[in-house]
Write a protein that holds these residues in place. Structure first.
Motif, PDB file in Angstrom:
ATOM      1  N   GLN A 102       0.767  -1.063   0.262  1.00 44.05           N
ATOM      2  CA  GLN A 102      -0.097   0.035   0.139  1.00 44.05           C
ATOM      3  C   GLN A 102       1.079   1.350  -0.022  1.00 44.05           C
ATOM      4  OE1 GLN A 102      -3.221  -0.371   3.076  1.00 44.05           O
ATOM      5  NE2 GLN A 102      -3.183  -2.739   2.382  1.00 44.05           N
TER       6      GLN A 102
ATOM      7  N   GLU B 270      -0.538   5.018  -0.287  1.00 43.53           N
ATOM      8  CA  GLU B 270      -1.290   5.589   0.670  1.00 43.53           C
ATOM      9  C   GLU B 270      -0.567   6.513   1.611  1.00 43.53           C
ATOM     10  OE1 GLU B 270      -4.463   2.754   2.549  1.00 43.53           O
ATOM     11  OE2 GLU B 270      -3.779   3.571   4.239  1.00 43.53           O
ATOM     12  N   CYS B 271      -1.334   7.680   1.617  1.00 47.06           N
ATOM     13  CA  CYS B 271      -0.496   8.838   2.834  1.00 47.06           C
ATOM     14  C   CYS B 271      -0.076   8.314   4.081  1.00 47.06           C
ATOM     15  CB  CYS B 271      -1.677   9.893   2.763  1.00 47.06           C
ATOM     16  SG  CYS B 271      -0.931  11.168   3.868  1.00 47.06           S
TER      17      CYS B 271
ATOM     18  N   MET C  53      -2.769   6.890  10.886  1.00 43.19           N
ATOM     19  CA  MET C  53      -2.169   6.727   9.648  1.00 43.19           C
ATOM     20  C   MET C  53      -0.906   6.320   9.715  1.00 43.19           C
ATOM     21  SD  MET C  53      -4.266  10.015   7.862  1.00 43.19           S
ATOM     22  CE  MET C  53      -3.574  10.067   6.214  1.00 43.19           C
TER      23      MET C  53
ATOM     24  N   ASP D 252       0.051   2.688  10.671  1.00 46.16           N
ATOM     25  CA  ASP D 252      -0.184   1.695   9.422  1.00 46.16           C
ATOM     26  C   ASP D 252       0.848   1.782   8.549  1.00 46.16           C
ATOM     27  OD1 ASP D 252      -2.761   0.748  10.582  1.00 46.16           O
ATOM     28  OD2 ASP D 252      -4.013   2.091   9.459  1.00 46.16           O
TER      29      ASP D 252
END
Lengths: 249, 491
Positions: free
Chosen positions: A172, A175-176, A194, A197
């Motif tokens: 991923q 993703e930010c 975030m 993760d």
């Protein structure tokens, strides 16, 4: 076009917090035959003000930017975010100021501002910069380099050409990471969720080093990895590309 | 409703919610990416879609007048509603005129936006949601948390529990042997809804599109329940936001190709219903269309924000948003959550209250929303512009916020390199102190700050902060003539 005068826009974050990244850009570009200058009148791209909504406050900062870099054929910056700001946000600030002279100056500097990998691949036409970095590396494409600038696979191509470097895919990746400038503080809980993760995905790769083209994002993810005692180092792409057998980052 | 950061903090603590959301958004995100990749000219299609909506908005007044004339010609009654209150009153009046104490509803964002169900309830009229997810939300006495999948925050075990607990009170009960199999749950919902479809005299809908020249309203759906509401009752009331208008029938072409792929990840949606006024002997014999403003002309007047009115409510931006994925829809305090909600709410309502003013900041500006938007709404740019609107609304404050003071100080330092150099020297000194007393170091050995008190806590609660270096890049450049005379260390 032969690039005659090249300026380094080191960025305020790198200037104050990560000078090694700036030094790496200088070393790297000299190795590639570019005599890079550092206009000392430079400060910041004004993104912290613009992205928080302080557009009036951004006006003198943008003016300082265009004044410092007037007369250069190319402005190189080791930050997708700051390049994006110069290319896309300065015009907005200038327009709001109602200063036609500022708008004209922005129209000159904006297209000449290149993120480092764009400059290397598009302007200098190199992907193998002669680097040596014998580590297992994963790469996080920061949002502004990826989406605001569209640097595409340029960073990847540069990394793949580094001798000794083992590049592993980051799950991923697009993703930010949750940094987002003042977002990291104004919405700290969400930002941390975030980042957690992202840090987990980085750990899952088993990489020794997380590489990206923006130190602010790395400061966020790296700060989290450090707090978790994850044993993963973060490093700006420029420092990897500047590394050689003689001087490894 | 609390401001976004507070609401987000509460949502982040709900592990079940986090899990449900991450699973659902990733599933639909992957599905969308796959079907979008099949379309060779997707970018051209996006441009076409943006073009259709932009053209309609540019000449909105004319298109609305054309729409009204076409609808009236087709036998519909057209009402204009300035705000939620007016729109709700019109729907209630139509129901009362027919002695109806209940209506069946097609899933509609416009009616959710104006709080129609609550308004009708206050008038003694029950409004039954017939979309499966809306039904789950309604029975659960919950709020929708997603534009397309309002019950995205619920898993199937929770849905089973809601059906068992609540269906009996409002109609046909759920079967006692109800399992949490999706097909079984859908079956129970179908049985529960059927009696309501057959009984209701008044149907209420929104519209995905309103075609001006033909006077046609369009609803795009997956379940067919909408078509039941549109065809079975004698009376139909459609509440339509004025931004839903497109000029011609052929304008629907790009829209109907963009919408299903962007929203449900399907190549084509299962049910597309169109209706134009009254057809004697077929379908509703009385049709009312409520054209709703409720802040839309306010948004239209905003040069940068106007593009938000292009939105076709596909929710692709929600499904890719890393913020939405973690906090869910309720944190946005509106029926329009996610990136589009973060711009639409302030545009429709202004930024004078704290909750709405917090929404433009509910984004890391990563840009994923713009990338997937089928009508190319540059959400990050509008977010920044709305942030500026928030800041500007406080420029007259007698006591400036701490943030404004900090930003002005930063701008002052960044306006002159000598001031910046001075600030960096101070930060280098700070770094030296930190190195002496810092309790931690980063991998690679660099000193770092652990948990800091005061304003630093927002950062260092979960993240180490590298200590500032003793020497800034600028100072190094000056000292070594740009590295040409690299020698001894600083000082």
């Amino acid at each position: 076009m032969r690039v005659v005068r090249v300026a380094l826009q080191v960025t305020c974050v790198n200037d104050a917090m990560f000078p090694d990244t700036g030094k790496a850009v200088v070393r790297l570009l000299r190795r590639l035959g570019v005599d890079v200058d550092f206009p000392s009148a430079q400060t910041c791209c004004a993104q912290p003000m613009v992205n928080t909504g302080y557009l009036d406050e951004a006006v003198p900062v943008v003016r300082t930017f265009v004044d410092a870099f007037a007369g250069y054929d190319a402005i190189v910056t080791p930050s997708g975010s700051c390049a994006g700001s110069a290319r896309h946000q300065h015009a907005i600030v200038a327009e709001r100021s109602g200063d036609a002279g500022l708008a004209a100056a922005v129209a000159k500097t904006a297209p000449r501002t290149h993120e480092l990998t764009e400059f290397l691949v598009d302007v200098l036409g190199v992907t193998d910069v002669g680097a040596y970095f014998p580590h297992r590396v994963t790469y996080h494409p920061t949002c502004h380099s990826l989406r605001m600038l569209g640097v595409g696979d340029r960073p990847r191509r540069l990394l793949e050409a580094v001798r000794g470097l083992e590049l592993v895919d980051l799950p991923q990746a697009e993703e930010c990471c949750g940094f987002g400038g003042t977002f990291a503080v104004k919405n700290a809980d969400t930002s941390v969720a975030m980042g957690a993760d992202k840090a987990r995905h980085v750990r899952d790769t088993g990489a020794e080093v997380l590489v990206a083209g923006d130190n602010s994002c790395l400061m966020h993810v790296g700060g989290m990895l450090s707090r978790q005692r994850a044993g993963v180092r973060v490093l700006h792409l420029a420092e990897v590309l500047a590394s050689t057998e003689d001087g490894a980052a | 409703m609390p401001a976004f950061p507070t609401a987000a903090r509460a949502a982040l603590g709900d592990t079940q919610l986090r899990r449900n959301l991450a699973h659902a958004t990733h599933t639909i995100r992957d599905k969308r990416a796959k079907v979008v990749a099949e379309v060779e000219d997707w970018e051209d299609l996006r441009l076409a879609g943006a073009g259709v909506k932009e053209a309609a908005l540019r000449d909105l007044a004319t298109h609305l007048e054309t729409l009204e004339a076409s609808l009236v010609r087709a036998g519909a009654t057209v009402h204009w509603a300035r705000d939620a209150e007016e729109a709700c009153a019109i729907v209630a009046r139509v129901a009362h005129d027919h002695g109806a104490d209940e209506v069946v509803k097609v899933k509609s964002m416009a009616t959710a936006e104006i709080g129609l169900n609550e308004a009708l309830e206050a008038e003694g009229i029950a409004a039954w949601e017939t979309d499966l997810a809306e039904l789950i939300v309604q029975l659960g006495e919950d709020l929708p948390s997603h534009i397309l999948v309002p019950a995205i925050h619920r898993n199937r075990a929770e849905v089973r529990e809601i059906f068992l607990r609540r269906m009996a009170a409002v109609g046909r009960p759920a079967p006692a042997d109800l399992t949490d199999e999706p097909a079984v749950l859908a079956g129970a919902a179908r049985e529960h809804l059927r009696e309501k479809f057959l009984r209701a005299k008044v149907g209420v809908s929104g519209a995905n599109f309103a075609v001006a020249d033909t006077g046609t309203l369009v609803v795009v759906e997956s379940e067919g329940n909408g078509r039941m509401c549109l065809t079975l009752p004698d009376v139909l009331v459609s509440v339509v936001g004025i931004e839903k208008v497109v000029a011609t029938w052929s304008d629907l072409d790009p829209m109907l190709r963009l919408l299903p792929r962007s929203s449900t990840g399907e190549r084509m949606n299962p049910y597309t219903s169109t209706w134009s006024g009254v057809t004697p002997g077929d379908g509703p014999q009385e049709v009312h269309v409520v054209l709703l403003d409720n802040g839309r002309t306010r948004a239209l007047a905003d040069d940068v924000g106007r593009q938000a009115l292009r939105c076709i409510r596909c929710s692709a931006c929600l499904n890719v948003c890393p913020v939405y994925e973690r906090v869910g829809g309720h944190a946005y305090g509106s029926v329009y959550p996610g990136p589009i909600g973060a711009i639409l709410n302030p545009l429709l309502r202004g930024v004078s209250d704290e909750q709405t003013a917090s929404l433009p900041y509910a984004s890391s500006l990563c840009g994923a929303c713009f990338e997937v938007c089928p009508v190319r709404i540059d959400i990050p740019s509008v977010l920044v512009d709305q942030r500026a609107a928030v800041v500007d609304s406080h420029r007259g404050d007698r006591v400036p916020k701490a943030e404004a003071v900090a930003m002005r100080a930063a701008a002052w330092a960044f306006s002159d390199a000598r001031r910046l150099a001075w600030a960096e020297k101070a930060s280098g000194l700070g770094g030296r102190v930190l190195r002496r007393f810092g309790r931690t170091s980063l991998p690679g050995g660099r000193a770092a700050a652990g948990r800091l008190p005061g304003p630093g806590a927002a950062w260092t609660g979960a993240r180490d902060l590298p200590a500032p270096p003793e020497e800034s890049f600028r100072a190094w450049w000056d000292r070594t003539d740009g590295g040409r005379h690299e020698g001894e260390g600083p000082e």
